[in-house]
Design a protein around this motif. Structure first.
Motif, mmCIF file in Angstrom:
data_model
loop_
_atom_site.group_PDB
_atom_site.id
_atom_site.type_symbol
_atom_site.label_atom_id
_atom_site.label_comp_id
_atom_site.label_asym_id
_atom_site.label_seq_id
_atom_site.Cartn_x
_atom_site.Cartn_y
_atom_site.Cartn_z
ATOM 1 N N HIS A 21 0.854 -1.195 0.000
ATOM 2 C CA HIS A 21 0.000 0.000 0.000
ATOM 3 C C HIS A 21 0.890 1.246 0.000
ATOM 4 C CE1 HIS A 21 -2.789 3.091 1.615
ATOM 5 N NE2 HIS A 21 -3.655 2.431 0.847
ATOM 6 N N PHE A 22 0.316 2.354 -0.482
ATOM 7 C CA PHE A 22 1.044 3.625 -0.554
ATOM 8 C C PHE A 22 1.526 4.135 0.802
ATOM 9 C CE2 PHE A 22 -1.637 4.412 -4.502
ATOM 10 C CZ PHE A 22 -0.579 4.313 -5.390
ATOM 11 N N TYR A 23 0.985 3.612 1.898
ATOM 12 C CA TYR A 23 1.381 4.102 3.222
ATOM 13 C C TYR A 23 2.589 3.362 3.797
ATOM 14 C CZ TYR A 23 -3.147 6.601 3.589
ATOM 15 O OH TYR A 23 -4.228 7.422 3.406
ATOM 16 N N GLU A 24 3.095 2.366 3.056
ATOM 17 C CA GLU A 24 4.263 1.640 3.564
ATOM 18 C C GLU A 24 5.529 2.486 3.393
ATOM 19 O OE1 GLU A 24 4.209 -1.204 5.243
ATOM 20 O OE2 GLU A 24 2.034 -1.169 5.056
ATOM 21 N N ASP A 25 6.594 2.108 4.118
ATOM 22 C CA ASP A 25 7.876 2.800 3.968
ATOM 23 C C ASP A 25 8.348 2.711 2.518
ATOM 24 O OD1 ASP A 25 8.150 3.645 6.543
ATOM 25 O OD2 ASP A 25 9.255 1.873 7.202
ATOM 26 N N GLY A 26 9.137 3.714 2.098
ATOM 27 C CA GLY A 26 9.609 3.776 0.707
ATOM 28 C C GLY A 26 10.311 2.506 0.246
ATOM 29 N N ALA A 27 11.168 1.932 1.099
ATOM 30 C CA ALA A 27 11.927 0.743 0.684
ATOM 31 C C ALA A 27 10.969 -0.424 0.399
ATOM 32 C CB ALA A 27 12.923 0.358 1.773
ATOM 33 N N ILE A 28 9.907 -0.523 1.184
ATOM 34 C CA ILE A 28 8.931 -1.615 0.967
ATOM 35 C C ILE A 28 8.212 -1.388 -0.361
ATOM 36 C CG2 ILE A 28 6.805 -2.683 1.864
ATOM 37 C CD1 ILE A 28 7.874 -2.233 4.691
ATOM 38 N N GLN A 29 7.836 -0.151 -0.622
ATOM 39 C CA GLN A 29 7.179 0.159 -1.905
ATOM 40 C C GLN A 29 8.120 -0.178 -3.069
ATOM 41 O OE1 GLN A 29 5.053 3.900 -2.259
ATOM 42 N NE2 GLN A 29 4.932 4.128 -0.036
ATOM 43 N N ASP A 30 9.417 0.116 -2.879
ATOM 44 C CA ASP A 30 10.366 -0.092 -3.982
ATOM 45 C C ASP A 30 10.606 -1.560 -4.309
ATOM 46 O OD1 ASP A 30 10.597 2.591 -4.375
ATOM 47 O OD2 ASP A 30 12.473 2.821 -3.265
ATOM 48 N N LEU A 31 10.429 -2.430 -3.335
ATOM 49 C CA LEU A 31 10.676 -3.840 -3.667
ATOM 50 C C LEU A 31 9.405 -4.577 -4.087
ATOM 51 C CD1 LEU A 31 9.564 -5.701 -1.142
ATOM 52 C CD2 LEU A 31 11.665 -4.958 -0.079
ATOM 53 N N ALA A 32 8.266 -3.899 -3.994
ATOM 54 C CA ALA A 32 6.994 -4.562 -4.308
ATOM 55 C C ALA A 32 6.810 -4.740 -5.815
ATOM 56 C CB ALA A 32 5.839 -3.747 -3.739
ATOM 57 N N ASP A 33 6.040 -5.763 -6.177
ATOM 58 C CA ASP A 33 5.695 -5.966 -7.593
ATOM 59 C C ASP A 33 4.602 -4.997 -7.995
ATOM 60 O OD1 ASP A 33 7.278 -8.416 -8.164
ATOM 61 O OD2 ASP A 33 6.090 -9.143 -6.480
ATOM 62 N N PHE A 34 3.813 -4.572 -7.005
ATOM 63 C CA PHE A 34 2.718 -3.643 -7.292
ATOM 64 C C PHE A 34 2.463 -2.782 -6.053
ATOM 65 C CE2 PHE A 34 -1.791 -2.469 -7.238
ATOM 66 C CZ PHE A 34 -1.871 -1.817 -8.459
ATOM 67 N N VAL A 35 2.277 -1.472 -6.283
ATOM 68 C CA VAL A 35 1.954 -0.548 -5.187
ATOM 69 C C VAL A 35 0.638 0.124 -5.559
ATOM 70 C CG1 VAL A 35 2.765 1.416 -3.806
ATOM 71 C CG2 VAL A 35 4.434 -0.083 -4.908
ATOM 72 N N GLY A 36 -0.299 0.193 -4.617
ATOM 73 C CA GLY A 36 -1.582 0.791 -4.988
ATOM 74 C C GLY A 36 -2.423 1.203 -3.806
ATOM 75 N N ASP A 37 -3.629 1.721 -4.129
ATOM 76 C CA ASP A 37 -4.604 2.051 -3.086
ATOM 77 C C ASP A 37 -5.357 0.768 -2.710
ATOM 78 O OD1 ASP A 37 -6.782 1.609 -4.828
ATOM 79 O OD2 ASP A 37 -7.100 3.719 -5.241
ATOM 80 N N SER A 38 -6.281 0.867 -1.784
ATOM 81 C CA SER A 38 -6.879 -0.371 -1.278
ATOM 82 C C SER A 38 -7.693 -1.102 -2.349
ATOM 83 C CB SER A 38 -7.711 -0.105 -0.027
ATOM 84 O OG SER A 38 -8.661 0.880 -0.270
ATOM 85 N N TYR A 39 -8.340 -0.358 -3.251
ATOM 86 C CA TYR A 39 -9.092 -1.034 -4.320
ATOM 87 C C TYR A 39 -8.142 -1.675 -5.333
ATOM 88 C CZ TYR A 39 -12.230 -1.984 -8.196
ATOM 89 O OH TYR A 39 -12.919 -2.605 -9.200
#
Ligand code: 13P
Ligand code: SF4
Length: 322
Positions: A21-39
């Motif tokens: 989710h967009f509220y995670e720390d930047g490093a977590i967002q950077d390693l994710a396959d997909f970053v998004g809102d709850s929907y």
């Protein structure tokens, strides 16, 4: 090997899709396959080919993915990552509210337990709520919960009376209207962005109100050079990445320096916990069958309506039949 690279390697080895989710720390967002809102997270969980999903967000988000994909295995870095909206809507009390209003349509925010979803007619998120509420016949009464602020904002915007459950987000209610007004005065060129979970006293000063993805896309597309942002701090990561040229100012909270704009639940997730979860397959999310089946009806109605389809609405709520 760095922790970040260890996680990238584990992702490859295990074939687990990592969603953040967009509220995670930047490093977590950077390693994710997909970053998004709850929907978007719920939809991605349904559409991705992977059969194992690690959702770096809060537990209700992972539960929604599990309910929509019973055959997939869904994990979270920390099973304690709750949400004040879930805590403020206990099942027995919510059920009583529904029973007292049997002919109303129960529109429930995705920030709720699987049990509360199971006694709801449709689930919404802030990115699809307007479309979904507009599809409910005008003569039907609406019960909206558990977030009273999102509900009130929707009700005013759509000119649609509703009964509200008195829940709220412990993070968004801390933004301070008077201080925001003063800040706006100091920065008359700034565009004010706010999540609809904020109190209406704050929302009245916002130029744009919307979901995390809507606020991000506003920063990406609006030629303004300054934005005041009234939502959780994690969103700044994608905003800064897409618009390094703009000044982003955090909207003021009650107490300065309290980090009140950090969601304590979202921030329970860490790189270490993600590594451990991928390596050991711990923290799997399960939803009791009695709630899973009935919640799926309400979640499926959300996806159908959000994607442009139509739905039939039950005339009456029968507590014992559900
Ligand atoms: P979004 O649906 O806008 O991502 O919001 C989720 C949330 O928990 C906001 O506090
Ligand atoms: Fe829940 Fe608020 Fe955290 Fe969103 S920011 S997960 S609504 S406590």
């Amino acid at each position: 090997m760095s922790l970040f690279n260890e996680i990238l390697q584990l992702k490859k080895d295990t074939g687990v899709a990592v969603l953040a989710h967009f509220y995670e720390d930047g490093a977590i967002q950077d390693l994710a396959d997909f970053v998004g809102d709850s929907y978007q997270l719920a939809l991605y969980g349904q559409r991705c080919a992977e059969q194992k999903i690690l959702l770096a967000g809060v537990v209700f988000m992972a539960e929604s993915v599990k309910i929509m994909n019973p055959a997939k295995r869904v994990f979270v870095p920390d099973l304690g990552a709750g949400c004040s909206l879930v805590d403020s809507s206990p099942y027995e009390k919510y059920l009583q509210w529904r029973v007292e209003n049997p002919r109303a349509v129960a529109v429930t925010y995705i920030n709720s337990s699987a049990a509360v979803k199971s006694i709801s007619d449709v689930i919404i998120t802030s990115s699809n709520a307007e479309k979904i509420v507009n599809s409910i016949p005008r003569d039907r009464e609406i019960l909206f919960g558990p977030d009273q602020h999102l509900g009130r904002w929707l009700s005013q915007k759509l000119n649609r009376p509703m009964k509200f459950w008195p829940g709220s987000c412990q993070v968004h209610v801390l933004f301070h209207a008077k201080k925001l007004n003063e800040l706006k005065f100091k920065h008359p060129d700034a565009v004010v962005l706010a999540h609809p979970e904020c109190d209406e006293s704050v929302l009245q000063f916002a130029d744009v109100v919307g979901s995390t993805s809507k606020l991000l896309s506003e920063v990406q597309t609006n030629p303004a050079k300054k934005f005041i942002v009234a939502t959780e701090s994690g969103i700044f990561h994608q905003m800064k990445k897409s618009r390094p040229d703009v000044e982003l100012i955090q909207a003021p909270t009650m107490d300065e320096g309290c980090n009140c704009n950090d969601c304590p639940f979202m921030k329970m997730n860490t790189l270490e916990k993600i590594r451990d979860c991928l390596r050991d397959e711990t923290n799997e999310v399960f939803v009791p069958q009695e709630f899973a089946e009935k919640s799926l009806t309400a979640l499926s109605r959300m996806v159908t309506l959000a994607e442009g389809g139509s739905a039939l609405w039950p005339e009456k709520f029968y507590a014992t039949e559900r």
